[in-house]
Design an enzyme around this catalytic site. Structure first.
Site, PDB file in Angstrom:
ATOM      1  N   ARG A 149       0.872  -1.170   0.000  1.00 38.23           N
ATOM      2  CA  ARG A 149       0.000   0.000   0.000  1.00 38.23           C
ATOM      3  C   ARG A 149       0.912   1.223   0.000  1.00 38.23           C
ATOM      4  O   ARG A 149       2.043   1.168   0.499  1.00 38.23           O
ATOM      5  CB  ARG A 149      -0.889   0.023   1.243  1.00 38.23           C
ATOM      6  CG  ARG A 149      -1.771  -1.217   1.403  1.00 38.23           C
ATOM      7  CD  ARG A 149      -2.533  -1.152   2.733  1.00 38.23           C
ATOM      8  NE  ARG A 149      -3.403  -2.313   2.910  1.00 38.23           N
ATOM      9  CZ  ARG A 149      -3.061  -3.428   3.539  1.00 38.23           C
ATOM     10  NH1 ARG A 149      -1.839  -3.544   4.061  1.00 38.23           N
ATOM     11  NH2 ARG A 149      -3.911  -4.427   3.668  1.00 38.23           N
ATOM     12  N   LYS A 173      -1.681  -2.716   8.140  1.00 40.94           N
ATOM     13  CA  LYS A 173      -2.852  -2.306   8.907  1.00 40.94           C
ATOM     14  C   LYS A 173      -2.891  -3.047  10.240  1.00 40.94           C
ATOM     15  O   LYS A 173      -2.525  -4.212  10.325  1.00 40.94           O
ATOM     16  CB  LYS A 173      -4.130  -2.605   8.118  1.00 40.94           C
ATOM     17  CG  LYS A 173      -4.333  -1.697   6.899  1.00 40.94           C
ATOM     18  CD  LYS A 173      -5.652  -1.999   6.233  1.00 40.94           C
ATOM     19  CE  LYS A 173      -5.896  -1.061   5.060  1.00 40.94           C
ATOM     20  NZ  LYS A 173      -7.191  -1.345   4.391  1.00 40.94           N
ATOM     21  N   HIS A 244      -2.723   2.124  -5.801  1.00 46.45           N
ATOM     22  CA  HIS A 244      -3.277   0.806  -5.506  1.00 46.45           C
ATOM     23  C   HIS A 244      -3.277  -0.092  -6.746  1.00 46.45           C
ATOM     24  O   HIS A 244      -3.363  -1.320  -6.617  1.00 46.45           O
ATOM     25  CB  HIS A 244      -4.697   0.946  -4.958  1.00 46.45           C
ATOM     26  CG  HIS A 244      -4.906   0.217  -3.663  1.00 46.45           C
ATOM     27  ND1 HIS A 244      -4.153   0.467  -2.531  1.00 46.45           N
ATOM     28  CD2 HIS A 244      -5.768  -0.765  -3.307  1.00 46.45           C
ATOM     29  CE1 HIS A 244      -4.563  -0.316  -1.548  1.00 46.45           C
ATOM     30  NE2 HIS A 244      -5.524  -1.082  -1.989  1.00 46.45           N
ATOM     31  N   ARG A 247      -0.565  -2.549  -6.477  1.00 50.93           N
ATOM     32  CA  ARG A 247      -0.849  -3.627  -5.533  1.00 50.93           C
ATOM     33  C   ARG A 247      -1.785  -4.657  -6.179  1.00 50.93           C
ATOM     34  O   ARG A 247      -1.567  -5.866  -6.056  1.00 50.93           O
ATOM     35  CB  ARG A 247      -1.488  -3.028  -4.278  1.00 50.93           C
ATOM     36  CG  ARG A 247      -1.808  -4.039  -3.179  1.00 50.93           C
ATOM     37  CD  ARG A 247      -2.171  -3.269  -1.912  1.00 50.93           C
ATOM     38  NE  ARG A 247      -2.857  -4.078  -0.914  1.00 50.93           N
ATOM     39  CZ  ARG A 247      -2.248  -4.838  -0.016  1.00 50.93           C
ATOM     40  NH1 ARG A 247      -0.920  -4.918   0.003  1.00 50.93           N
ATOM     41  NH2 ARG A 247      -2.946  -5.519   0.878  1.00 50.93           N
ATOM     42  N   HIS A 270      -3.272  -9.732   4.020  1.00 49.55           N
ATOM     43  CA  HIS A 270      -4.700  -9.877   4.273  1.00 49.55           C
ATOM     44  C   HIS A 270      -4.924 -10.857   5.424  1.00 49.55           C
ATOM     45  O   HIS A 270      -4.393 -11.965   5.411  1.00 49.55           O
ATOM     46  CB  HIS A 270      -5.422 -10.406   3.033  1.00 49.55           C
ATOM     47  CG  HIS A 270      -5.549  -9.393   1.940  1.00 49.55           C
ATOM     48  ND1 HIS A 270      -5.826  -9.727   0.633  1.00 49.55           N
ATOM     49  CD2 HIS A 270      -5.445  -8.041   1.957  1.00 49.55           C
ATOM     50  CE1 HIS A 270      -5.882  -8.635  -0.105  1.00 49.55           C
ATOM     51  NE2 HIS A 270      -5.657  -7.601   0.679  1.00 49.55           N
ATOM     52  N   TYR A 279      -8.963 -11.440  -6.447  1.00 49.01           N
ATOM     53  CA  TYR A 279      -7.951 -11.466  -7.509  1.00 49.01           C
ATOM     54  C   TYR A 279      -8.023 -12.742  -8.334  1.00 49.01           C
ATOM     55  O   TYR A 279      -7.552 -12.769  -9.480  1.00 49.01           O
ATOM     56  CB  TYR A 279      -6.552 -11.303  -6.905  1.00 49.01           C
ATOM     57  CG  TYR A 279      -6.360  -9.969  -6.245  1.00 49.01           C
ATOM     58  CD1 TYR A 279      -6.240  -8.802  -6.990  1.00 49.01           C
ATOM     59  CD2 TYR A 279      -6.329  -9.858  -4.855  1.00 49.01           C
ATOM     60  CE1 TYR A 279      -6.086  -7.573  -6.373  1.00 49.01           C
ATOM     61  CE2 TYR A 279      -6.173  -8.629  -4.238  1.00 49.01           C
ATOM     62  CZ  TYR A 279      -6.051  -7.492  -5.005  1.00 49.01           C
ATOM     63  OH  TYR A 279      -5.902  -6.275  -4.392  1.00 49.01           O
TER      64      TYR A 279
END
Length: 298
Positions: A149, A173, A244, A247, A270, A279
């Site tokens: 990110r 995150k 993004h 990514r 994730h 994806y």
């Protein structure tokens, strides 16, 4: 606790520079938030921490009673879910009350993906004879090589990169740390930048961050977004590109090349593999196109 206006400004800035949303979409988000804040004030709520799940539902019901269509109400909910997710991410709130509100199914939105050829065109744009070009080339290589990110990219510290072992340590995150391989191309560009570009940009200043602007100031989301748009134009790429996009492309290209979903999930950081599964739809579409193009009975 920051005011409603300040929280809105921070969120909109995030949408512009992190997500690269269009002006029209930004205006919709701003309008939705303004309407929500008016609702809160009319209900004597002056602090965002007091806006719980029942109050969010009450707001959506009031929108429906005001004559908004189901589609418009769903858009409002998308705005609120994005807003509250951002507040939790920024540690303004410790929980997300909008997460419990169901979002109507309206079809799967696939992420924007660049082809390997388009990525290569952009990666070739920086003038690596100049210190800024060395830095920009290293940033582009790293964000694509590791699927970062943009907020993760600008916060990479020089001690987070191990060029000998070819990996970068990333703080994602929720302060979750992950280790991601970066490959030889990124290693070469980063090494060139650290050796010949970064000292010139730093001058006599000191910074723990890998990527710095002039006189040692930290690189910003806005700065990276600006240079990416510039390079996309120079490369002659017409499709919409955001930080993004790299990514998304990282994940899709790995899956198209045969990588397993679990490995891609770990590299993206994730927590839930269902987030990564979007994806696979991109990869399946690519495989379908290849079958139709090259199979005798495609």
């Amino acid at each position: 606790m920051p005011s409603f206006d300040l929280l809105s400004d921070r969120f909109i800035s995030f949408l512009v520079f992190e997500k690269g949303l269009s002006q029209k979409t930004i205006e919709s988000y701003s309008s939705d938030l303004a309407r929500f804040f008016d609702f809160l004030k009319n209900n004597n709520v002056s602090n965002i921490t007091a806006a719980d799940t029942p109050l969010i539902l009450k707001h959506l019901i009031s929108l429906r009673k005001a004559g908004l269509s189901s589609k418009s109400c769903a858009r409002h909910l998308v705005t609120l879910r994005g807003f509250y997710k951002f507040l939790v991410q920024e540690k303004v709130l410790d929980h997300d009350p909008a997460k419990l509100v169901d979002l109507p199914k309206s079809g799967l939105k696939l992420p924007d993906v660049l082809s390997p050829q388009e990525v290569n065109l952009i990666l070739k744009m920086p003038d690596t004879k100049k210190p800024l070009g060395k830095r920009n080339a290293a940033m582009l290589e790293l964000i694509y090589a590791a699927g970062l990110r943009v907020s993760e990219l600008i916060h990479v510290k020089i001690l987070d990169v191990n060029l000998e072992a070819c990996f970068v340590r990333v703080l994602g995150k929720g302060s979750r740390e992950r280790i991601v391989p970066i490959g030889l191309y990124a290693r070469e560009k980063i090494d060139n930048y650290i050796t010949y570009g970064r000292p010139i940009l730093l001058k006599e200043h000191i910074s723990p961050y890998l990527f710095v602007a002039r006189v040692g100031k930290p690189m910003t989301r806005q700065g990276f977004w600006k240079l990416l748009k510039q390079y996309a134009v120079q490369a002659g790429i017409k499709k919409k590109i955001t930080p993004h996009s790299f990514r998304h492309s990282f994940a899709s290209h790995l899956l198209e090349g045969g990588a397993d979903l679990r490995s891609v999930q770990v590299m993206l950081g994730h927590v839930d593999i269902s987030t990564t599964q979007i994806y696979t739809h991109v990869a399946r579409e690519h495989l379908k196109q290849m079958h139709e193009k090259f199979h005798p009975r495609g």
